[in-house]
Write an enzyme that holds these catalytic residues in place. Structure first.
Site, PDB file in Angstrom:
ATOM      1  N   LYS A 196       0.861  -1.190   0.000  1.00  0.00           N
ATOM      2  CA  LYS A 196       0.000   0.000   0.000  1.00  0.00           C
ATOM      3  C   LYS A 196       0.899   1.242   0.000  1.00  0.00           C
ATOM      4  O   LYS A 196       1.774   1.391   0.875  1.00  0.00           O
ATOM      5  CB  LYS A 196      -0.888  -0.012   1.238  1.00  0.00           C
ATOM      6  CG  LYS A 196      -2.219   0.696   1.057  1.00  0.00           C
ATOM      7  CD  LYS A 196      -2.977   0.636   2.369  1.00  0.00           C
ATOM      8  CE  LYS A 196      -4.474   0.750   2.194  1.00  0.00           C
ATOM      9  NZ  LYS A 196      -5.153   0.859   3.489  1.00  0.00           N
TER      10      LYS A 196
HETATM   11  O1  G3P Z   1      -8.253   1.539   4.925  1.00  0.00           O
HETATM   12  C1  G3P Z   1      -8.327   2.894   5.014  1.00  0.00           C
HETATM   13  C2  G3P Z   1      -9.670   3.531   5.184  1.00  0.00           C
HETATM   14  O2  G3P Z   1     -10.706   2.651   4.979  1.00  0.00           O
HETATM   15  C3  G3P Z   1      -9.761   4.400   6.392  1.00  0.00           C
HETATM   16  O3  G3P Z   1     -11.036   4.577   6.892  1.00  0.00           O
HETATM   17  O4  G3P Z   1     -12.619   5.305   8.648  1.00  0.00           O
HETATM   18  O5  G3P Z   1     -10.177   5.828   8.907  1.00  0.00           O
HETATM   19  O6  G3P Z   1     -11.561   7.015   7.218  1.00  0.00           O
HETATM   20  P1  G3P Z   1     -11.372   5.749   7.968  1.00  0.00           P
END
Ligand code: G3P
Length: 214
Positions: free
Chosen positions: A82
């Site tokens: 990633k």
């Molecule tokens: O995998 C990364 C992404 O899904 C992050 O989500 O909830 O931290 O904005 P969030």
């Protein structure tokens, strides 16, 4: 649409994978920090359950990303490196593609970023819709725009809807034709549920008791 779990918790991965519906896992440094434990062990444990596990580089320059990404790729064939959406990240995407190392580009917030990552050779791009919603924008609109652009070209880059916050996000991602949606554990466990299913099953079982009693 493929469904991924957005987590760094191997127990959660094992649980959802046992349902037979899990295609992959996305981790990030924040999720890893939340769960604790050894990063390599965590990633390798998750690789036992799914064919695609994203492991994020923390270096911010091309040389550092290259070193970390090459190391991760050696750990297991299911690992996708990633890479953040920066100009150094674009160089890393190009390099990894030339070496056959698969990648997921994170922190995508615009169509131009999506196009650049695809042109650099990303296997997956991850637009963050929840964070756009949080900022007063329409995250799903970005997915619609990217899918429209993708319909005109032959990018082999899969669009992964990230930063989902509730089941409706998964429905809308599927309606947009997104290739993948990553879902947090607490949202994933809501997906199989419907109150009418519970009511209906209870009634079937009660009626079956009557059949058994004759
Ligand atoms: O995998 C990364 C992404 O899904 C992050 O989500 O909830 O931290 O904005 P969030």
């Amino acid at each position: 649409m493929k469904l991924f779990l957005d987590t760094a918790n191997p127990k959660h991965v094992a649980e959802i994978a046992s349902w037979g519906v899990l295609d992959g896992v996305t981790t990030n440094p924040s999720l890893v920090a939340k769960e604790g434990g050894d990063f390599k062990k965590t990633v390798l444990e998750m690789c036992k359950h799914v064919p695609c596990v994203s492991a994020q580089v923390t270096a911010t320059d091309f040389a550092g990303m290259k070193k970390q990404g090459e190391e991760y790729a050696k750990w297991h064939k299911h690992i996708y490196v990633k890479v953040p959406m920066t100009t150094e990240g674009l160089k890393a995407l190009k390099y990894f593609r030339s070496k056959g190392i698969r990648t997921n580009t994170t922190l995508i917030f615009s169509v131009p970023q999506a196009i650049l990552a695809a042109k650099a050779g990303a296997n997956i791009i991850s637009p963050f819709i929840g964070r756009l919603d949080d900022a007063g924008e329409d995250g799903m609109e970005l997915i619609r725009d990217i899918m429209e652009v993708w319909s005109h070209y032959k990018f082999d880059t899969e669009v992964l809807v990230a930063s989902t916050r509730h089941p409706r996000h998964i429905v809308d991602a599927a309606k947009c034709g997104a290739h993948i949606c990553t879902v947090p554990y607490d949202v994933f466990t809501k997906l199989p549920k419907h109150p009418l299913t519970d009511v209906g099953l209870k009634k079937f079982l009660e009626d079956w008791e009557k059949v058994k009693k004759g």
